[in-house]
Write a protein that holds these residues in place. Structure first.
Motif, PDB file in Angstrom:
ATOM      1  N   LYS A 168      -1.022 -16.470-167.205  1.00 28.72           N
ATOM      2  CA  LYS A 168      -2.439 -16.214-166.982  1.00 28.72           C
ATOM      3  C   LYS A 168      -2.913 -16.661-165.599  1.00 28.72           C
ATOM      4  O   LYS A 168      -4.074 -16.462-165.252  1.00 28.72           O
ATOM      5  CB  LYS A 168      -3.270 -16.938-168.055  1.00 28.72           C
ATOM      6  CG  LYS A 168      -3.333 -16.222-169.394  1.00 28.72           C
ATOM      7  CD  LYS A 168      -4.280 -15.024-169.316  1.00 28.72           C
ATOM      8  CE  LYS A 168      -4.479 -14.389-170.674  1.00 28.72           C
ATOM      9  NZ  LYS A 168      -5.481 -13.297-170.628  1.00 28.72           N
ATOM     10  N   ARG A 169      -2.016 -17.254-164.824  1.00 28.30           N
ATOM     11  CA  ARG A 169      -2.444 -17.869-163.565  1.00 28.30           C
ATOM     12  C   ARG A 169      -3.050 -16.859-162.586  1.00 28.30           C
ATOM     13  O   ARG A 169      -4.087 -17.117-161.968  1.00 28.30           O
ATOM     14  CB  ARG A 169      -1.273 -18.596-162.912  1.00 28.30           C
ATOM     15  CG  ARG A 169      -1.702 -19.455-161.750  1.00 28.30           C
ATOM     16  CD  ARG A 169      -0.582 -20.315-161.196  1.00 28.30           C
ATOM     17  NE  ARG A 169      -1.130 -21.246-160.231  1.00 28.30           N
ATOM     18  CZ  ARG A 169      -1.621 -22.438-160.525  1.00 28.30           C
ATOM     19  NH1 ARG A 169      -1.596 -22.861-161.780  1.00 28.30           N
ATOM     20  NH2 ARG A 169      -2.120 -23.210-159.588  1.00 28.30           N
ATOM     21  N   ASP A 183     -10.144 -14.236-160.846  1.00 26.10           N
ATOM     22  CA  ASP A 183     -11.519 -14.470-161.305  1.00 26.10           C
ATOM     23  C   ASP A 183     -12.200 -15.531-160.450  1.00 26.10           C
ATOM     24  O   ASP A 183     -13.378 -15.397-160.071  1.00 26.10           O
ATOM     25  CB  ASP A 183     -11.526 -14.922-162.769  1.00 26.10           C
ATOM     26  CG  ASP A 183     -11.160 -13.802-163.721  1.00 26.10           C
ATOM     27  OD1 ASP A 183     -11.092 -12.646-163.284  1.00 26.10           O
ATOM     28  OD2 ASP A 183     -10.926 -14.099-164.917  1.00 26.10           O
ATOM     29  N   ASN A 190     -12.536 -23.031-163.962  1.00 24.34           N
ATOM     30  CA  ASN A 190     -11.350 -22.294-163.519  1.00 24.34           C
ATOM     31  C   ASN A 190     -10.497 -23.140-162.581  1.00 24.34           C
ATOM     32  O   ASN A 190      -9.263 -23.103-162.644  1.00 24.34           O
ATOM     33  CB  ASN A 190     -11.758 -20.989-162.837  1.00 24.34           C
ATOM     34  CG  ASN A 190     -12.004 -19.868-163.838  1.00 24.34           C
ATOM     35  OD1 ASN A 190     -12.227 -20.126-165.007  1.00 24.34           O
ATOM     36  ND2 ASN A 190     -11.961 -18.631-163.378  1.00 24.34           N
ATOM     37  N   ARG A 203     -18.379 -21.978-164.262  1.00 25.12           N
ATOM     38  CA  ARG A 203     -17.153 -21.176-164.391  1.00 25.12           C
ATOM     39  C   ARG A 203     -16.195 -21.455-163.242  1.00 25.12           C
ATOM     40  O   ARG A 203     -14.973 -21.453-163.434  1.00 25.12           O
ATOM     41  CB  ARG A 203     -17.494 -19.691-164.463  1.00 25.12           C
ATOM     42  CG  ARG A 203     -18.183 -19.298-165.761  1.00 25.12           C
ATOM     43  CD  ARG A 203     -18.135 -17.809-165.990  1.00 25.12           C
ATOM     44  NE  ARG A 203     -18.729 -17.444-167.263  1.00 25.12           N
ATOM     45  CZ  ARG A 203     -18.348 -16.415-168.004  1.00 25.12           C
ATOM     46  NH1 ARG A 203     -17.356 -15.657-167.591  1.00 25.12           N
ATOM     47  NH2 ARG A 203     -18.937 -16.146-169.150  1.00 25.12           N
ATOM     48  N   TYR A 220      -9.393 -17.567-171.894  1.00 24.62           N
ATOM     49  CA  TYR A 220      -8.125 -17.071-171.329  1.00 24.62           C
ATOM     50  C   TYR A 220      -6.965 -17.148-172.333  1.00 24.62           C
ATOM     51  O   TYR A 220      -5.809 -16.930-171.948  1.00 24.62           O
ATOM     52  CB  TYR A 220      -7.771 -17.866-170.071  1.00 24.62           C
ATOM     53  CG  TYR A 220      -8.669 -17.557-168.896  1.00 24.62           C
ATOM     54  CD1 TYR A 220      -8.589 -16.335-168.232  1.00 24.62           C
ATOM     55  CD2 TYR A 220      -9.603 -18.488-168.451  1.00 24.62           C
ATOM     56  CE1 TYR A 220      -9.417 -16.044-167.156  1.00 24.62           C
ATOM     57  CE2 TYR A 220     -10.435 -18.207-167.365  1.00 24.62           C
ATOM     58  CZ  TYR A 220     -10.335 -16.987-166.734  1.00 24.62           C
ATOM     59  OH  TYR A 220     -11.164 -16.704-165.667  1.00 24.62           O
ATOM     60  N   ASN A 221      -7.281 -17.471-173.581  1.00 26.63           N
ATOM     61  CA  ASN A 221      -6.260 -17.540-174.626  1.00 26.63           C
ATOM     62  C   ASN A 221      -5.160 -18.547-174.267  1.00 26.63           C
ATOM     63  O   ASN A 221      -3.962 -18.255-174.369  1.00 26.63           O
ATOM     64  CB  ASN A 221      -5.654 -16.152-174.883  1.00 26.63           C
ATOM     65  CG  ASN A 221      -4.861 -16.095-176.185  1.00 26.63           C
ATOM     66  OD1 ASN A 221      -5.125 -16.863-177.106  1.00 26.63           O
ATOM     67  ND2 ASN A 221      -3.887 -15.202-176.243  1.00 26.63           N
ATOM     68  N   VAL A 244     -13.475 -22.405-171.543  1.00 27.24           N
ATOM     69  CA  VAL A 244     -12.501 -21.729-170.690  1.00 27.24           C
ATOM     70  C   VAL A 244     -11.156 -21.487-171.379  1.00 27.24           C
ATOM     71  O   VAL A 244     -10.513 -20.459-171.131  1.00 27.24           O
ATOM     72  CB  VAL A 244     -12.313 -22.515-169.365  1.00 27.24           C
ATOM     73  CG1 VAL A 244     -11.696 -23.881-169.611  1.00 27.24           C
ATOM     74  CG2 VAL A 244     -11.507 -21.722-168.351  1.00 27.24           C
ATOM     75  N   GLU A 289      -4.540 -14.007-163.163  1.00 30.49           N
ATOM     76  CA  GLU A 289      -5.853 -13.552-163.630  1.00 30.49           C
ATOM     77  C   GLU A 289      -6.923 -14.605-163.369  1.00 30.49           C
ATOM     78  O   GLU A 289      -8.026 -14.283-162.900  1.00 30.49           O
ATOM     79  CB  GLU A 289      -5.784 -13.249-165.123  1.00 30.49           C
ATOM     80  CG  GLU A 289      -7.107 -12.801-165.724  1.00 30.49           C
ATOM     81  CD  GLU A 289      -7.047 -12.630-167.228  1.00 30.49           C
ATOM     82  OE1 GLU A 289      -8.118 -12.518-167.866  1.00 30.49           O
ATOM     83  OE2 GLU A 289      -5.931 -12.612-167.792  1.00 30.49           O
ATOM     84  N   ILE A 290      -6.604 -15.872-163.658  1.00 31.36           N
ATOM     85  CA  ILE A 290      -7.571 -16.957-163.451  1.00 31.36           C
ATOM     86  C   ILE A 290      -7.892 -17.109-161.964  1.00 31.36           C
ATOM     87  O   ILE A 290      -9.056 -17.260-161.580  1.00 31.36           O
ATOM     88  CB  ILE A 290      -7.015 -18.278-164.018  1.00 31.36           C
ATOM     89  CG1 ILE A 290      -6.781 -18.156-165.522  1.00 31.36           C
ATOM     90  CG2 ILE A 290      -7.973 -19.430-163.732  1.00 31.36           C
ATOM     91  CD1 ILE A 290      -5.913 -19.259-166.101  1.00 31.36           C
TER      92      ILE A 290
END
Length: 329
Positions: free
Chosen positions: A28-29, A35, A15, A11, A223-224, A219, A31-32
């Motif tokens: 989404k940056r 994580d 990521n 992961r 993250y859509n 991945v 959030e990624i």
């Protein structure tokens, strides 16, 4: 003896590849990146075990890092498993800082950071209990009977550990990393009888390695993110520009910082595998991803990476090292 080495979790790798290949302003940056930071913190906490565990007698303690096994439908994963002739020991590692309160009524771990922020987590003691149960089932299915114990290791020595007075017995399972060796020795002395012969111990080690399964983590759908949002091409590691490098006279050239790199295609292909769930890559897909026009140059670069492959001529596809088939869906 370390039987299974600690490796960077898949992961984290995926990521990082994703962050390299999405725009700076991607929705989404954040959030990624968040994580990723949490997973790196957890991994560094696990690394805190390496020094004390290196002091254990190699011939007596078989160490497995990040072992992931299946009891049928579901998988279970253990941060570190120690196997001896007398007992097995599960180590669940937490890299939490500040003040930790193990609430026995709500069966929850409550963390208070230095800035006063309060967070709640699942109780790691219960998590380790579940791992204990799953490992017991796994061993029983293979007619292996050995005592199993578990410990919760707090990797930061400065972290304060608290609980209610009536919960102190259970808290004997929670300790700072600097006390790990002492606790392992205490557990060892509590088991008087050798359960496994050296031959049986080696056999179980072989079975564990054989039945270990790497985590499957796709991945992009997680993250859509669609493949059309991914930046292709060889990217410059020096300036970390998202502008693809250009290939001139056998090397990659960065149009932004003017640096050169003969091996920029290697990271690009690794990113391709990570973002496409280890799907194989053909010469044509390699050319498209690296922005190459020559099939012969693409073939030369693919062969230079010594990747496993299947097929001949135009039907040949290349796999990540250690992989020779597509992953299960």
């Amino acid at each position: 003896m370390i039987v299974k080495e600690r490796t960077i979790p898949i992961r984290i790798q995926k990521n990082e590849a994703l962050l390299r290949r999405i725009p700076e302003n991607h929705w989404k940056r954040a959030e990624i990146a968040s994580d990723l930071a949490k997973r790196w913190a957890g991994f560094r906490g696990e690394q805190a075990l390496d020094f004390p565990l290196s002091k254990l007698p190699e011939k007596d303690y078989m160490i497995f890092h990040g072992i992931r096994l299946s009891n049928g439908k579901h998988f279970f994963q253990i941060d570190t498993l120690i196997l001896t002739s007398f007992f097995a020991l599960i180590l669940e590692v937490k890299n939490y800082s500040g003040r930790l309160y193990f609430d026995p009524l709500l069966d929850q771990l409550i963390q208070t950071n230095s800035n006063g922020e309060i967070k709640g987590y699942a109780n790691p003691i219960e998590q380790a209990r579940q791992q204990w149960t799953e490992l017991r089932k796994w061993l029983n299915k293979r007619n292996i009977s050995i005592p199993i114990d578990f410990l919760i290791i707090i990797s930061k020595p400065s972290t304060i550990i608290q609980t209610a007075p009536g919960n102190m017995k259970m808290m004997q399972k929670v300790l700072h990393v600097q006390f790990l060796l002492k606790e392992i020795e205490k557990i060892r002395l509590s088991y008087k009888n050798e359960i496994l012969t050296p031959k049986e111990l080696k056999k179980i080690c072989r079975i564990l390695l054989k039945e270990y399964k790497e985590e499957i983590f796709d991945v992009l759908p997680f993250y859509n993110i669609s493949k059309s949002e991914i930046t292709t091409g060889a990217l410059c590691e020096k300036c970390q520009s998202t502008s693809p490098m250009e290939r001139h006279y056998g090397t990659w050239f960065c149009p932004k910082c003017k640096s050169k790199d003969k091996n920029a295609h290697i990271l690009a292909v690794n990113d391709y595998f990570l973002l496409n769930n280890n799907s194989p890559i053909s010469n044509s897909q390699f050319r498209d991803f690296l922005h190459l026009s020559s099939a012969s140059i693409a073939k030369k670069l693919l062969i230079s990476m010594d990747l496993p492959f299947k097929g001949q001529l135009k039907g040949r596809v290349y796999f990540p090292k250690g992989k020779t088939s597509s992953p299960p869906s």
